[in-house]
Design an enzyme around this catalytic site. Sequence first.
Site, short mmCIF file in Angstrom:
data_model
loop_
_atom_site.label_atom_id
_atom_site.label_comp_id
_atom_site.label_asym_id
_atom_site.label_seq_id
_atom_site.Cartn_x
_atom_site.Cartn_y
_atom_site.Cartn_z
CG HIS A 250 -29.50 -79.91 -3.51
ND1 HIS A 250 -28.51 -80.84 -3.35
CD2 HIS A 250 -30.58 -80.58 -3.95
CE1 HIS A 250 -28.99 -82.03 -3.69
NE2 HIS A 250 -30.22 -81.90 -4.06
CG HIS B 211 -30.37 -81.10 0.37
ND1 HIS B 211 -30.54 -81.28 1.74
CD2 HIS B 211 -29.06 -80.85 0.20
CE1 HIS B 211 -29.38 -81.14 2.33
NE2 HIS B 211 -28.45 -80.89 1.43
#
Length: 475
Positions: free
Chosen positions: A327, A397
């Site tokens: 991420h 994300h």
Amino acid sequence: MIRLTKIGKNKFLLPKTGNMRVDAVVYLSEKLFRDFQEGEALEQLKNAATLPGVYGVVIGMPDIHSGFGLPIGGVMATRVEDGVISAGGVGMDINCGVRLLSTSIPADELDKRFLRKLMDAIEDRIPTGIGKGSRHGNLYKSHFKEIVQRGAIKLIEMGYGREEDLECIEENGCLDGADIAAVSDEAVSRGNQLATLGGGNHFIDLGVVEDIYNEKLAEVFGLKKGTLSIMIHTGSRGFGHQICTDYTRIMVNTAPRYGIDLPDKGLACVPISSAEGRQYYKAMCCGVNFAFANRQLITYDVREAFREVFNRDDDELGLDLVYDVAHNIAKFETHFNRRLLIHRKGATRALPPGHPSNPKKYMETGHPAIIPGSMGTASYVVVGTELARETFFSINHGAGRVLSRGAARKEISQQEFESAMADILYNTRNYKKVLDEAPQAYKDIDEVVNTLSEIGITRKIAKLRPLGVIKGEGD
DNA sequence: ATGTCC
């Protein structure tokens, strides 16, 4: 207040003004746009758009909220020839990321008592919460350099996983270019948290594959409706945090020497080709590999816990790695026939079918991209499409925060928290310790995921519903 | 996110 102009379905423009070098684009559904209160995050996108060598557009994902320098849910591309690299553009938790394991265990076979036993067995093995040390201290003491330079590959060689796990990790579990010589002694000393979960939004959850939107792809991913799934969300702990802190200081001090006018200390940066830029990249790769190794060791511990509680072998349980995505990362990638450094901060790579950077196993489908919701709401598995070209093959994300940690603690009552968690088990004894992670502190994950799938940037493959969540306790 | 301020 900065104004966003609608330029298409679920897509808004923050036009180039002042010393911005490029436009910024934010993806929001009508509802997310109406509720949008992230003026500071937009300022941060504008700041990023002023940096030397920034390319294309600076992007805000539907889960955008303000962060350190670049917002969470931000994507910034810079040209390798004349662009910058920013530690704050990657974030404090280098390679914070999430991995998903599938099982062949029917979830309805497990009653709450058994689920609790599983969670306890996992918790017995994996320290959670801020500042907790590791039970795999021997690896830190004897193999740290190789682990941060070779990531999950080193662990697989040592028997902490299966050979086939590697193909199911972004970058095959090791980002090339790591050099521990670029990492400070202080950061190395904080590396003793290998194989720990951490706090904040990090978690291990047991869930059930609740919905399948694409049978064919779900089958390739090993996701079968009604089976138990395991999601692991953690990063590089104090190690990555220290690397970001160290290099932000270095970048703040040296940026003026390269003629860079920093709009915000959090966006401190230096040319990619500078000595400091190259050093940061080497150190960041160590943080990336640490996090891959961290999730690999936790996977090893989880598999062991499952074998113990079920008294069955891996063959019968499955426990296959579906995929592991980063991420928070910066990587050299080719887009639009150009070599770029893509900073993804709270954003996930999502490659379409046929893209050469997919692992062989997922070449024809595109690799699974995993989007966790909150501790009380669903998570999704999606894939990127050719249309994701416009985001440098990046997607959101997670759900994104809607309340700050402080506001969540103040505004959400015990009753509200408990009702949002309904019949989901959680490990924490004291709900106040995770109140800042309450489902109410996050945006609606369905709305956020649909924002990109409705305009064809992603395709939804499966939806997972949480049954039991292990969280680290904050303070 | 974080030995949440050396």
